[in-house]
Every structure is written in C-alpha cells, then in structure tokens.
Motif scaffolding. Sequence first.
Motif, PDB file in Angstrom:
ATOM      1  N   GLY A 100     160.842 -26.580  58.218  1.00 19.93           N
ATOM      2  CA  GLY A 100     159.414 -26.551  58.480  1.00 19.93           C
ATOM      3  C   GLY A 100     159.049 -25.564  59.571  1.00 19.93           C
ATOM      4  N   ASP A 101     159.898 -25.473  60.583  1.00 24.08           N
ATOM      5  CA  ASP A 101     159.672 -24.504  61.659  1.00 24.08           C
ATOM      6  C   ASP A 101     159.750 -23.072  61.146  1.00 24.08           C
ATOM      7  OD1 ASP A 101     159.159 -23.955  64.421  1.00 24.08           O
ATOM      8  OD2 ASP A 101     161.274 -23.405  64.659  1.00 24.08           O
ATOM      9  N   GLN A 102     160.496 -22.874  60.043  1.00 22.46           N
ATOM     10  CA  GLN A 102     160.610 -21.553  59.418  1.00 22.46           C
ATOM     11  C   GLN A 102     159.640 -21.397  58.239  1.00 22.46           C
ATOM     12  OE1 GLN A 102     162.675 -19.283  60.855  1.00 22.46           O
ATOM     13  NE2 GLN A 102     163.113 -20.894  62.358  1.00 22.46           N
ATOM     14  N   ALA A 103     158.625 -22.263  58.201  1.00 28.75           N
ATOM     15  CA  ALA A 103     157.593 -22.227  57.152  1.00 28.75           C
ATOM     16  C   ALA A 103     158.194 -22.399  55.759  1.00 28.75           C
ATOM     17  CB  ALA A 103     156.787 -20.936  57.225  1.00 28.75           C
ATOM     18  N   PHE A 104     159.334 -23.095  55.663  1.00 28.34           N
ATOM     19  CA  PHE A 104     160.024 -23.364  54.400  1.00 28.34           C
ATOM     20  C   PHE A 104     160.313 -22.072  53.618  1.00 28.34           C
ATOM     21  CE2 PHE A 104     157.898 -27.373  55.404  1.00 28.34           C
ATOM     22  CZ  PHE A 104     158.981 -28.249  55.335  1.00 28.34           C
ATOM     23  N   ASP A 105     160.540 -20.986  54.355  1.00 25.73           N
ATOM     24  CA  ASP A 105     160.949 -19.715  53.756  1.00 25.73           C
ATOM     25  C   ASP A 105     162.455 -19.802  53.483  1.00 25.73           C
ATOM     26  OD1 ASP A 105     161.722 -17.116  53.177  1.00 25.73           O
ATOM     27  OD2 ASP A 105     160.337 -16.198  54.611  1.00 25.73           O
ATOM     28  N   LEU A 106     162.826 -20.151  52.251  1.00 22.53           N
ATOM     29  CA  LEU A 106     164.217 -20.430  51.923  1.00 22.53           C
ATOM     30  C   LEU A 106     165.113 -19.212  52.120  1.00 22.53           C
ATOM     31  CD1 LEU A 106     163.870 -22.720  48.778  1.00 22.53           C
ATOM     32  CD2 LEU A 106     164.035 -23.345  51.197  1.00 22.53           C
ATOM     33  N   ALA A 107     164.608 -18.020  51.804  1.00 21.93           N
ATOM     34  CA  ALA A 107     165.412 -16.811  51.985  1.00 21.93           C
ATOM     35  C   ALA A 107     165.721 -16.589  53.463  1.00 21.93           C
ATOM     36  CB  ALA A 107     164.683 -15.604  51.404  1.00 21.93           C
ATOM     37  N   LYS A 108     164.707 -16.781  54.296  1.00 18.97           N
ATOM     38  CA  LYS A 108     164.915 -16.613  55.731  1.00 18.97           C
ATOM     39  C   LYS A 108     165.864 -17.680  56.280  1.00 18.97           C
ATOM     40  CE  LYS A 108     162.512 -16.397  60.170  1.00 18.97           C
ATOM     41  NZ  LYS A 108     161.220 -16.546  60.878  1.00 18.97           N
ATOM     42  N   ILE A 109     165.686 -18.912  55.818  1.00 16.74           N
ATOM     43  CA  ILE A 109     166.547 -20.006  56.282  1.00 16.74           C
ATOM     44  C   ILE A 109     168.003 -19.728  55.913  1.00 16.74           C
ATOM     45  CG2 ILE A 109     167.101 -22.451  55.946  1.00 16.74           C
ATOM     46  CD1 ILE A 109     164.043 -22.854  55.466  1.00 16.74           C
ATOM     47  N   ALA A 110     168.229 -19.296  54.667  1.00 20.21           N
ATOM     48  CA  ALA A 110     169.593 -19.003  54.216  1.00 20.21           C
ATOM     49  C   ALA A 110     170.210 -17.871  55.039  1.00 20.21           C
ATOM     50  CB  ALA A 110     169.586 -18.642  52.734  1.00 20.21           C
ATOM     51  N   SER A 111     169.435 -16.823  55.296  1.00 18.08           N
ATOM     52  CA  SER A 111     169.972 -15.692  56.076  1.00 18.08           C
ATOM     53  C   SER A 111     170.261 -16.111  57.513  1.00 18.08           C
ATOM     54  CB  SER A 111     168.993 -14.515  56.055  1.00 18.08           C
ATOM     55  OG  SER A 111     167.774 -14.849  56.729  1.00 18.08           O
ATOM     56  N   GLU A 112     169.421 -16.962  58.089  1.00 16.93           N
ATOM     57  CA  GLU A 112     169.656 -17.439  59.446  1.00 16.93           C
ATOM     58  C   GLU A 112     170.942 -18.270  59.516  1.00 16.93           C
ATOM     59  OE1 GLU A 112     167.332 -17.366  62.577  1.00 16.93           O
ATOM     60  OE2 GLU A 112     167.389 -15.497  61.444  1.00 16.93           O
ATOM     61  N   ILE A 113     171.147 -19.122  58.503  1.00 17.65           N
ATOM     62  CA  ILE A 113     172.355 -19.946  58.478  1.00 17.65           C
ATOM     63  C   ILE A 113     173.604 -19.079  58.371  1.00 17.65           C
ATOM     64  CG2 ILE A 113     173.643 -21.624  57.079  1.00 17.65           C
ATOM     65  CD1 ILE A 113     170.953 -22.975  56.478  1.00 17.65           C
ATOM     66  N   VAL A 114     173.517 -18.012  57.579  1.00 14.91           N
ATOM     67  CA  VAL A 114     174.667 -17.127  57.401  1.00 14.91           C
ATOM     68  C   VAL A 114     174.912 -16.274  58.642  1.00 14.91           C
ATOM     69  CG1 VAL A 114     175.531 -15.140  56.099  1.00 14.91           C
ATOM     70  CG2 VAL A 114     174.461 -17.055  54.895  1.00 14.91           C
ATOM     71  N   LEU A 115     173.846 -15.787  59.275  1.00 13.38           N
ATOM     72  CA  LEU A 115     173.993 -14.816  60.359  1.00 13.38           C
ATOM     73  C   LEU A 115     174.176 -15.450  61.738  1.00 13.38           C
ATOM     74  CD1 LEU A 115     171.271 -12.231  59.250  1.00 13.38           C
ATOM     75  CD2 LEU A 115     173.756 -12.042  58.998  1.00 13.38           C
ATOM     76  N   ARG A 116     173.687 -16.665  61.941  1.00 14.77           N
ATOM     77  CA  ARG A 116     173.790 -17.308  63.250  1.00 14.77           C
ATOM     78  C   ARG A 116     174.937 -18.327  63.222  1.00 14.77           C
ATOM     79  NH1 ARG A 116     169.349 -16.396  66.610  1.00 14.77           N
ATOM     80  NH2 ARG A 116     167.597 -15.361  65.582  1.00 14.77           N
ATOM     81  N   THR A 117     175.933 -18.070  64.035  1.00 17.68           N
ATOM     82  CA  THR A 117     177.157 -18.872  63.984  1.00 17.68           C
ATOM     83  C   THR A 117     176.888 -20.352  64.209  1.00 17.68           C
ATOM     84  OG1 THR A 117     178.418 -16.982  64.808  1.00 17.68           O
ATOM     85  CG2 THR A 117     179.476 -19.136  64.939  1.00 17.68           C
ATOM     86  N   TYR A 118     176.035 -20.683  65.180  1.00 16.19           N
ATOM     87  CA  TYR A 118     175.804 -22.098  65.474  1.00 16.19           C
ATOM     88  C   TYR A 118     175.109 -22.802  64.320  1.00 16.19           C
ATOM     89  CZ  TYR A 118     170.782 -21.691  66.650  1.00 16.19           C
ATOM     90  OH  TYR A 118     169.431 -21.509  66.614  1.00 16.19           O
ATOM     91  N   LEU A 119     174.266 -22.061  63.565  1.00 14.07           N
ATOM     92  CA  LEU A 119     173.627 -22.642  62.387  1.00 14.07           C
ATOM     93  C   LEU A 119     174.634 -22.813  61.252  1.00 14.07           C
ATOM     94  CD1 LEU A 119     170.179 -20.798  62.291  1.00 14.07           C
ATOM     95  CD2 LEU A 119     170.647 -23.129  63.035  1.00 14.07           C
ATOM     96  N   THR A 120     175.543 -21.858  61.106  1.00 17.88           N
ATOM     97  CA  THR A 120     176.596 -21.973  60.095  1.00 17.88           C
ATOM     98  C   THR A 120     177.441 -23.212  60.349  1.00 17.88           C
ATOM     99  OG1 THR A 120     176.705 -19.553  59.962  1.00 17.88           O
ATOM    100  CG2 THR A 120     178.526 -20.787  58.992  1.00 17.88           C
ATOM    101  N   ILE A 121     177.827 -23.411  61.613  1.00 15.28           N
ATOM    102  CA  ILE A 121     178.646 -24.570  61.993  1.00 15.28           C
ATOM    103  C   ILE A 121     177.904 -25.865  61.699  1.00 15.28           C
ATOM    104  CG2 ILE A 121     179.609 -25.799  63.982  1.00 15.28           C
ATOM    105  CD1 ILE A 121     180.310 -23.020  65.134  1.00 15.28           C
ATOM    106  N   GLY A 122     176.643 -25.928  62.096  1.00 13.86           N
ATOM    107  CA  GLY A 122     175.851 -27.132  61.859  1.00 13.86           C
ATOM    108  C   GLY A 122     175.670 -27.414  60.378  1.00 13.86           C
TER     109      GLY A 122
END
Length: 282
Positions: A100-122
Amino acid sequence: MAPWYDRSGRFSVLKAAALACALLPALWLALRWQQGWLGARPLNEAIHQAGLWSIRFLLATLAVTPLRHIGGWTKLISIRRILGVTALAYGLLHLVLYAGDQAFDLAKIASEIVLRTYLTIGFLALCAMAAMGATSTDAAIRRLGAARWRRLHALIHPVAVLAVLHFFMQSKIDASEAALMLGFLVLLELYRVLIRRRIALTFVPLAATAAVAGLATALLEAGWYAAATKVPPDAVLEANLYLDLAVRPAWWVLGVGLSAALLGRATPRAEADARRPARAAV
C-alpha cells in the motif's frame, strides 16, 4: 471445528486466550490508526508494528517447546499452531501495508524486493512462513508424513534468523528493539540445544544459559552497531552499565532467562525429562 475447541470438542480456555492475544495487536493498531495515534507517518508506523508483531509471535511459537520442558506445561502444544499462523498473518499484513505504501505498484514492489537486500531477506522468510502455514493442518501432516512435515517445519529456525536480520537491516540508527528480538532468539535456540542433549532444565544450567544469552546479546548488538553505523563497540557495551538511562536488551534477555531458571528450579519435571530419550525440538 472452531479453533477455540480442543480435539475432544470441548471449549479450551487456553486456545481462546491465545486467539484473543492474536487479535488484540491488530485491534489496537486499527484503533491507533483511526484515532491518528500513529504519528506523522502512520502507514510507515503500521508497517513497522505489523512486522514487529510477526517476529514476536514467531518467537512465541519457538518458546512453546522450552516452556513445555521447563514448566511441565504440556497443554501449550495445543496453541503452537495458533501462534505460528498468527505470526504468518502479521507477516502478510506487513507485506500488504508495504504494498500500500508503494501504491500497489507490483512491478515496483518486485524490483524493490529483488534490488534491496533487506527486502529480499524478509520476503524469503515470509515465503517459508507461508509454506509452513499452508501445511499446518492435520490433513497436511497426514499427506506429507510426520518425518517430512517435521523437516519442513524445522524451517522456523532459519526463518526466525532471517526475520531478525531483516529487522536489523531496516532499523537503521536505533536497533535496540531488533537486538532484543535477537537476544530472545539466542536464548530460545540455546534451550533447544539443552533439550536435544537431554541436559536437565534445572536452575544451574538454565541460569548459565541466561548469562550466556545475555552476554551474547550485548556482544552481537555492539557488533551490529560497529558494522552498520561505525559506533565504537566499546561505547555500546558500556551503555549496558548505565541502567538509569534505559534497560538495554541484554538485561531483558538475562532477566527473562533467570525467570525461566527459577521456574525450572520449582519444577521437578525437568529432571525426569532429561532422563527420557531425546526428541526433535521443533
């Protein structure tokens, strides 16, 4: 069968209490949101609180086995599934609020999870929790078989490590709360070692375990600050000596561990458990 009934179909006060404890943080969070008590960035605070409660319930799930052995509270096994599923539910809420904080932009969310290590871990931790949650039913146990089911659900231990690491990495400057969760995880894993080695869970070994966990918490917290923020580790260790400012995580871990040691001293069952054949401490 409703989750507040036991296997015999009778109302269970313990399970009902566990369900109430599972719901209360969400209700309190909703009330704080409605009343505007979440500060200048309410969504960000809600994301943090949901993730924190996920880790708390994950650690509570891990605490069931040690408490059964230390206190002889065998009925606690009946609420382990509730605690584990609740940890998953708050983890999913954490993810949904982040989306929701990312406006449910799935492409952006997926890229953030891949590119940010702490998000990948979580995200990896949450996926493993989802696998355990999906196989938490009696039908899943029968379908997988007891041995395969235990291997799958043993993932709770690395998942807890990943969850705490994720917490540390997103805590930035103040990692005290993450250090507290890490300290409790260390304490619980040390209990697991004692149980697997059939060491009597009486006062002396439990008090020693509390001391080791408290010291480890202080050292790991200092090491994290040194690596992540360049704060001298001796300054962080010295902060543990000044209780007038705040009670540091190491002292909370030591206090909880010593409380468990006193419980073990009052429970003759611990000696009997130590003489039984070792069982897997999931």
